[in-house]
Design a protein around this motif. Structure first.
Motif, PDB file in Angstrom:
ATOM      1  N   MET A  20       0.857  -1.182   0.000  1.00  7.73           N
ATOM      2  CA  MET A  20       0.000   0.000   0.000  1.00  7.73           C
ATOM      3  C   MET A  20       0.894   1.234   0.000  1.00  7.73           C
ATOM      4  O   MET A  20       1.624   1.485   0.937  1.00  7.73           O
ATOM      5  N   THR A  21       0.817   1.997  -1.083  1.00 11.41           N
ATOM      6  CA  THR A  21       1.680   3.162  -1.205  1.00 11.41           C
ATOM      7  C   THR A  21       1.119   4.376  -0.485  1.00 11.41           C
ATOM      8  O   THR A  21       1.853   5.098   0.159  1.00 11.41           O
ATOM      9  N   SER A  22      -0.167   4.601  -0.615  1.00 10.43           N
ATOM     10  CA  SER A  22      -0.746   5.741   0.082  1.00 10.43           C
ATOM     11  C   SER A  22      -2.182   5.416   0.449  1.00 10.43           C
ATOM     12  O   SER A  22      -2.800   4.516  -0.113  1.00 10.43           O
ATOM     13  N   THR A  23      -2.668   6.136   1.403  1.00 10.57           N
ATOM     14  CA  THR A  23      -4.043   5.964   1.830  1.00 10.57           C
ATOM     15  C   THR A  23      -4.744   7.301   1.720  1.00 10.57           C
ATOM     16  O   THR A  23      -4.104   8.358   1.796  1.00 10.57           O
ATOM     17  N   LYS A  24      -6.042   7.255   1.544  1.00  9.03           N
ATOM     18  CA  LYS A  24      -6.831   8.479   1.451  1.00  9.03           C
ATOM     19  C   LYS A  24      -8.099   8.321   2.265  1.00  9.03           C
ATOM     20  O   LYS A  24      -8.700   7.248   2.301  1.00  9.03           O
ATOM     21  N   VAL A  25      -8.481   9.404   2.911  1.00  3.38           N
ATOM     22  CA  VAL A  25      -9.761   9.498   3.598  1.00  3.38           C
ATOM     23  C   VAL A  25     -10.546  10.591   2.908  1.00  3.38           C
ATOM     24  O   VAL A  25     -10.030  11.705   2.699  1.00  3.38           O
ATOM     25  N   TYR A  26     -11.764  10.278   2.528  1.00  3.68           N
ATOM     26  CA  TYR A  26     -12.650  11.250   1.900  1.00  3.68           C
ATOM     27  C   TYR A  26     -13.827  11.502   2.819  1.00  3.68           C
ATOM     28  O   TYR A  26     -14.505  10.562   3.233  1.00  3.68           O
ATOM     29  N   VAL A  27     -14.054  12.777   3.132  1.00  8.57           N
ATOM     30  CA  VAL A  27     -15.213  13.171   3.910  1.00  8.57           C
ATOM     31  C   VAL A  27     -16.266  13.639   2.916  1.00  8.57           C
ATOM     32  O   VAL A  27     -16.045  14.601   2.178  1.00  8.57           O
ATOM     33  N   LEU A  28     -17.385  12.917   2.866  1.00  4.76           N
ATOM     34  CA  LEU A  28     -18.498  13.329   2.019  1.00  4.76           C
ATOM     35  C   LEU A  28     -19.299  14.348   2.802  1.00  4.76           C
ATOM     36  O   LEU A  28     -19.831  14.037   3.868  1.00  4.76           O
ATOM     37  N   MET A  29     -19.332  15.568   2.292  1.00  7.89           N
ATOM     38  CA  MET A  29     -19.897  16.693   3.027  1.00  7.89           C
ATOM     39  C   MET A  29     -21.012  17.352   2.244  1.00  7.89           C
ATOM     40  O   MET A  29     -21.101  17.215   1.036  1.00  7.89           O
ATOM     41  N   GLY A  30     -21.826  18.093   2.967  1.00  7.84           N
ATOM     42  CA  GLY A  30     -22.915  18.859   2.374  1.00  7.84           C
ATOM     43  C   GLY A  30     -24.087  18.891   3.338  1.00  7.84           C
ATOM     44  O   GLY A  30     -24.063  18.269   4.398  1.00  7.84           O
ATOM     45  N   VAL A  31     -25.115  19.602   2.935  1.00 10.30           N
ATOM     46  CA  VAL A  31     -26.290  19.769   3.793  1.00 10.30           C
ATOM     47  C   VAL A  31     -27.078  18.469   3.879  1.00 10.30           C
ATOM     48  O   VAL A  31     -26.915  17.567   3.047  1.00 10.30           O
ATOM     49  N   SER A  32     -27.943  18.378   4.874  1.00  8.84           N
ATOM     50  CA  SER A  32     -28.824  17.219   5.013  1.00  8.84           C
ATOM     51  C   SER A  32     -29.652  17.059   3.747  1.00  8.84           C
ATOM     52  O   SER A  32     -30.167  18.035   3.203  1.00  8.84           O
ATOM     53  N   GLY A  33     -29.743  15.829   3.284  1.00 10.69           N
ATOM     54  CA  GLY A  33     -30.556  15.550   2.111  1.00 10.69           C
ATOM     55  C   GLY A  33     -29.817  15.628   0.787  1.00 10.69           C
ATOM     56  O   GLY A  33     -30.414  15.395  -0.263  1.00 10.69           O
ATOM     57  N   CYS A  34     -28.507  15.924   0.821  1.00 10.96           N
ATOM     58  CA  CYS A  34     -27.761  16.039  -0.441  1.00 10.96           C
ATOM     59  C   CYS A  34     -27.322  14.677  -0.976  1.00 10.96           C
ATOM     60  O   CYS A  34     -26.838  14.581  -2.107  1.00 10.96           O
ATOM     61  N   GLY A  35     -27.469  13.623  -0.191  1.00  8.93           N
ATOM     62  CA  GLY A  35     -27.136  12.284  -0.660  1.00  8.93           C
ATOM     63  C   GLY A  35     -25.837  11.717  -0.126  1.00  8.93           C
ATOM     64  O   GLY A  35     -25.322  10.734  -0.664  1.00  8.93           O
TER      65      GLY A  35
END
Length: 171
Positions: free
Chosen positions: A1-16
């Protein structure tokens, strides 16, 4: 494993956020966490009684999400966290000590999200909550180079595909 990523899925309530993150987790064999599960008991009780949280209430929660991101990136090539992260100060807190963290901003206008909530729930009773979310939202600007913006106007499958492509482009 060369690199790791964390993605925060953000936005208002109801955006999916949850729908997109759940499918991405399956497609990418990624770790998944709903940040709401990390709220302390006092926050849950406050929200359950209809009271909105303030920044002081959110501070320990954001710390817990930050710690979870740190832990997740140590063991998973790709991790996804659902967290509204509406204010820049919240996003900055999540970034602290997490250089492998990026955001996926699921962006849509008020009318679109309101219509989707009405369709999903059959009736829409929480218009005040949605208005409050939009009032709080500090949309990411160009100085936040770690934010990927995804338009949520297309069908859900297209939004998921766009987020998937954006993640693959980061590798």
């Amino acid at each position: 494993m060369t690199s790791t990523k964390v993605y925060v899925l953000m936005g208002v309530s109801g955006c999916g956020k949850s729908a997109v993150a759940n499918q991405l987790a399956k497609d990418l064999n990624a770790a998944f966490l709903d940040g709401d599960f990390l709220h302390p008991r006092a926050n849950i009780e406050k929200m359950s009684s209809g009271q909105p949280l303030n920044d002081d209430d959110r501070a320990p929660w954001l710390g817990a999400v930050n710690d979870a991101a740190f832990a997740m990136q140590r063991t998973n090539p790709v991790s996804l966290i659902v967290c509204s992260a509406l204010k820049k100060s919240y996003r900055d807190r999540l970034r602290q000590g997490n250089p492998n963290l990026s955001f996926i901003f699921l962006k849509g206008d008020y009318e679109l999200i309101e219509q989707r909530l009405i369709a999903r729930q059959g009736h829409f009773q929480k218009s005040g909550m949605l208005a409050s979310q939009f009032a709080t939202l500090e949309a990411p600007t160009a100085d936040e180079s770690d934010v990927i913006i995804i338009d949520i106007a297309p069908p859900l499958e297209s939004v998921i595909a766009a987020a998937h492509q954006a993640i693959l482009a980061q590798e």
